[in-house]
Design a protein around this motif. Structure first.
Motif, PDB file in Angstrom:
ATOM      1  N   GLY A   4       0.772  -1.229   0.000  1.00 24.72           N
ATOM      2  CA  GLY A   4       0.000   0.000   0.000  1.00 24.72           C
ATOM      3  C   GLY A   4       0.806   1.284   0.000  1.00 24.72           C
ATOM      4  N   GLU A   5       2.132   1.234  -0.175  1.00 22.88           N
ATOM      5  CA  GLU A   5       2.928   2.462  -0.216  1.00 22.88           C
ATOM      6  C   GLU A   5       2.584   3.244  -1.478  1.00 22.88           C
ATOM      7  N   THR A   6       2.339   4.548  -1.305  1.00 24.85           N
ATOM      8  CA  THR A   6       1.988   5.393  -2.447  1.00 24.85           C
ATOM      9  C   THR A   6       2.730   6.724  -2.366  1.00 24.85           C
ATOM     10  N   ILE A   7       2.822   7.389  -3.500  1.00 27.81           N
ATOM     11  CA  ILE A   7       3.292   8.771  -3.581  1.00 27.81           C
ATOM     12  C   ILE A   7       2.220   9.534  -4.330  1.00 27.81           C
ATOM     13  N   ASP A   8       1.636  10.497  -3.670  1.00 29.74           N
ATOM     14  CA  ASP A   8       0.523  11.259  -4.250  1.00 29.74           C
ATOM     15  C   ASP A   8      -0.575  10.331  -4.748  1.00 29.74           C
ATOM     16  N   GLY A   9      -0.834   9.267  -4.007  1.00 29.67           N
ATOM     17  CA  GLY A   9      -1.907   8.347  -4.344  1.00 29.67           C
ATOM     18  C   GLY A   9      -1.564   7.309  -5.391  1.00 29.67           C
ATOM     19  N   VAL A  10      -0.353   7.364  -5.942  1.00 32.41           N
ATOM     20  CA  VAL A  10       0.070   6.410  -6.970  1.00 32.41           C
ATOM     21  C   VAL A  10       0.890   5.312  -6.298  1.00 32.41           C
ATOM     22  N   PRO A  11       0.508   4.056  -6.482  1.00 33.71           N
ATOM     23  CA  PRO A  11       1.264   2.969  -5.849  1.00 33.71           C
ATOM     24  C   PRO A  11       2.723   2.949  -6.306  1.00 33.71           C
ATOM     25  N   VAL A  12       3.611   2.682  -5.349  1.00 37.32           N
ATOM     26  CA  VAL A  12       5.043   2.576  -5.638  1.00 37.32           C
ATOM     27  C   VAL A  12       5.352   1.103  -5.886  1.00 37.32           C
ATOM     28  N   THR A  13       5.909   0.832  -7.051  1.00 36.23           N
ATOM     29  CA  THR A  13       6.212  -0.553  -7.415  1.00 36.23           C
ATOM     30  C   THR A  13       7.674  -0.867  -7.139  1.00 36.23           C
ATOM     31  N   GLN A  16       9.763   0.680  -9.800  1.00 33.79           N
ATOM     32  CA  GLN A  16      10.049   2.104  -9.619  1.00 33.79           C
ATOM     33  C   GLN A  16      11.167   2.293  -8.609  1.00 33.79           C
TER      34      GLN A  16
END
Length: 87
Positions: A4-13, A16
């Motif tokens: 569930g980690e995100t940056i500005d609501g975008v999931p971090v893969t 990435q």
């Protein structure tokens, strides 16, 4: 990576994260970072001083309405009022 980690609501893969690690290992172009112009633009040669101002909800609503009518920000409107008062 935790779920569930995100940056500005975008999931971090994981991909990435690996791309960021690869970029860091290749070296950071410091000159490029300095050119990005972080923060608010300056208003003159010297740094501006931030001044806190307490307003009631009604005063703030009136300020916002006046600023909207004048197509200005709160700060622009307050600065203009101070300049007019000082002259």
């Amino acid at each position: 990576m935790s779920e569930g980690e995100t940056i500005d609501g975008v999931p971090v893969t994981d991909e990435q994260i690996q791309a960021w690690a690869d970029e860091a290992e290749a070296g950071i172009d410091v000159d490029m970072l300095k050119k990005r112009g972080r923060g608010r633009p300056g208003r003159g040669a010297e740094p501006a001083q931030v001044v806190a101002l307490r307003l009631t909800p009604q005063e703030l609503a009136e300020l916002d309405a006046l600023a909207a009518r004048a197509h200005k920000t709160r700060s622009e409107l307050i600065r203009a009022a101070l300049a007019a008062y000082a002259t």
